[in-house]
Design a protein around this motif. Sequence first.
Motif, mmCIF file in Angstrom:
data_model
loop_
_atom_site.group_PDB
_atom_site.id
_atom_site.type_symbol
_atom_site.label_atom_id
_atom_site.label_comp_id
_atom_site.label_asym_id
_atom_site.label_seq_id
_atom_site.Cartn_x
_atom_site.Cartn_y
_atom_site.Cartn_z
ATOM 1 N N ILE A 118 -6.153 -5.395 -3.440
ATOM 2 C CA ILE A 118 -5.302 -5.458 -4.776
ATOM 3 C C ILE A 118 -6.085 -4.958 -5.784
ATOM 4 O O ILE A 118 -5.806 -4.091 -6.535
ATOM 5 N N ILE A 119 -7.177 -5.554 -6.047
ATOM 6 C CA ILE A 119 -8.092 -5.104 -7.301
ATOM 7 C C ILE A 119 -8.606 -3.835 -6.932
ATOM 8 O O ILE A 119 -8.464 -2.980 -7.887
ATOM 9 N N LEU A 120 -8.806 -3.268 -5.797
ATOM 10 C CA LEU A 120 -9.334 -1.993 -5.294
ATOM 11 C C LEU A 120 -8.187 -1.111 -5.835
ATOM 12 O O LEU A 120 -8.227 -0.077 -6.738
ATOM 13 N N ARG A 121 -6.748 -1.403 -5.584
ATOM 14 C CA ARG A 121 -5.582 -0.431 -5.983
ATOM 15 C C ARG A 121 -5.545 -0.473 -7.545
ATOM 16 O O ARG A 121 -5.328 0.633 -8.018
ATOM 17 N N GLN A 122 -5.957 -1.527 -8.032
ATOM 18 C CA GLN A 122 -5.641 -1.767 -9.614
ATOM 19 C C GLN A 122 -6.783 -0.890 -10.344
ATOM 20 O O GLN A 122 -6.458 -0.220 -11.332
ATOM 21 N N GLU A 123 -7.654 -1.066 -9.590
ATOM 22 C CA GLU A 123 -8.966 -0.316 -10.372
ATOM 23 C C GLU A 123 -9.038 1.226 -10.308
ATOM 24 O O GLU A 123 -9.524 1.809 -11.007
ATOM 25 N N SER A 124 -8.408 1.634 -9.132
ATOM 26 C CA SER A 124 -8.232 3.099 -8.967
ATOM 27 C C SER A 124 -7.153 3.515 -9.999
ATOM 28 O O SER A 124 -7.254 4.834 -10.007
ATOM 29 N N ASP A 126 -3.799 4.477 -10.425
ATOM 30 C CA ASP A 126 -3.112 5.574 -9.858
ATOM 31 C C ASP A 126 -2.059 5.027 -9.028
ATOM 32 O O ASP A 126 -1.979 3.862 -8.691
ATOM 33 N N GLU A 127 -0.718 5.724 -8.966
ATOM 34 C CA GLU A 127 0.164 5.342 -8.487
ATOM 35 C C GLU A 127 0.407 6.131 -7.124
ATOM 36 O O GLU A 127 -0.101 7.425 -6.798
ATOM 37 N N TYR A 128 0.688 5.497 -5.821
ATOM 38 C CA TYR A 128 0.547 5.943 -4.459
ATOM 39 C C TYR A 128 1.760 5.928 -3.877
ATOM 40 O O TYR A 128 2.839 5.040 -4.122
ATOM 41 N N PRO A 129 2.279 7.081 -3.398
ATOM 42 C CA PRO A 129 3.571 7.394 -2.590
ATOM 43 C C PRO A 129 4.029 5.975 -1.768
ATOM 44 O O PRO A 129 5.108 5.900 -1.356
ATOM 45 N N LEU A 130 2.774 5.415 -0.968
ATOM 46 C CA LEU A 130 3.108 4.160 -0.086
ATOM 47 C C LEU A 130 3.278 2.959 -0.740
ATOM 48 O O LEU A 130 3.215 1.969 0.076
ATOM 49 N N ALA A 131 3.209 2.817 -2.117
ATOM 50 C CA ALA A 131 3.089 1.420 -2.589
ATOM 51 C C ALA A 131 4.258 0.702 -2.237
ATOM 52 O O ALA A 131 3.942 -0.600 -2.394
ATOM 53 N N LEU A 132 5.586 1.085 -2.373
ATOM 54 C CA LEU A 132 6.588 0.424 -2.231
ATOM 55 C C LEU A 132 6.413 -0.103 -0.811
ATOM 56 O O LEU A 132 6.971 -1.194 -0.490
ATOM 57 N N GLU A 134 4.035 -0.548 1.075
ATOM 58 C CA GLU A 134 2.834 -1.509 1.388
ATOM 59 C C GLU A 134 3.062 -3.033 0.590
ATOM 60 O O GLU A 134 2.886 -3.970 1.224
ATOM 61 N N PHE A 135 3.892 -2.978 -0.501
ATOM 62 C CA PHE A 135 4.154 -4.286 -1.403
ATOM 63 C C PHE A 135 5.289 -4.774 -1.180
ATOM 64 O O PHE A 135 5.307 -5.943 -1.226
ATOM 65 N N MET A 136 6.330 -4.216 -0.515
ATOM 66 C CA MET A 136 7.681 -4.572 -0.103
ATOM 67 C C MET A 136 7.748 -4.954 1.188
ATOM 68 O O MET A 136 8.286 -6.074 1.588
ATOM 69 N N PHE A 137 7.868 -3.756 1.963
ATOM 70 C CA PHE A 137 8.466 -3.792 3.297
ATOM 71 C C PHE A 137 7.303 -4.369 4.354
ATOM 72 O O PHE A 137 7.742 -5.273 5.060
ATOM 73 N N VAL A 138 6.024 -4.181 4.226
ATOM 74 C CA VAL A 138 5.061 -4.671 5.088
ATOM 75 C C VAL A 138 5.028 -6.303 5.073
ATOM 76 O O VAL A 138 4.993 -7.172 5.969
ATOM 77 N N PRO A 139 5.187 -7.123 3.726
ATOM 78 C CA PRO A 139 5.202 -8.146 3.606
ATOM 79 C C PRO A 139 6.104 -9.017 4.300
ATOM 80 O O PRO A 139 6.296 -9.996 4.796
ATOM 81 N N ASN A 140 7.247 -8.263 4.143
ATOM 82 C CA ASN A 140 8.765 -8.869 4.487
ATOM 83 C C ASN A 140 8.765 -9.062 5.907
ATOM 84 O O ASN A 140 9.146 -9.914 6.866
#
Length: 143
Positions: A118-124, A126-132, A134-140
């Motif tokens: 998560i820190i890696l994504r924050q430090e980059s 940028d917004e990523y097309p697969l963010a939704l 990865e953060f919503m569907f996969v955890p569910n």
Amino acid sequence: KTMASEVATKEGGARTVGDVVKTDTKDAFFRNRNTFDLSRERAKATFSSDIVTELLCGGKERWNVRKKVREAILKDPVFSNDDRIFSSRELRYKRALEKYARIKQLEQSLALSEQDAIILRQESADEYPLALHEFMFVPNLKA
């Protein structure tokens, strides 16, 4: 290719090299000014800014992880945003997918935990097309 032809190609000839140089110079002035102002204010503080930074990051260990991740991103040319202003939407999308793939590679090569990823994504930064996904569907799905 000259810088003028690159600008003309990227913007359809709408901007000149002079415009780019003026903008870059102006941005550099404000960046340097902000850095100077921040340094001056930090020097006036009655507490250690390093201690506050560690506290805000969740401890010295978390801060060290963030620094390690930031160094990896700064060294990697995939994460460069130098041409983002002149990029079309399609090119930004393609670059975002490349960055996302590189993030996944870095997660594995640096053996990052989920929290460190998560820190890696924050430090980059940028917004990523697969963010939704990865953060919503996969955890569910994992739950």
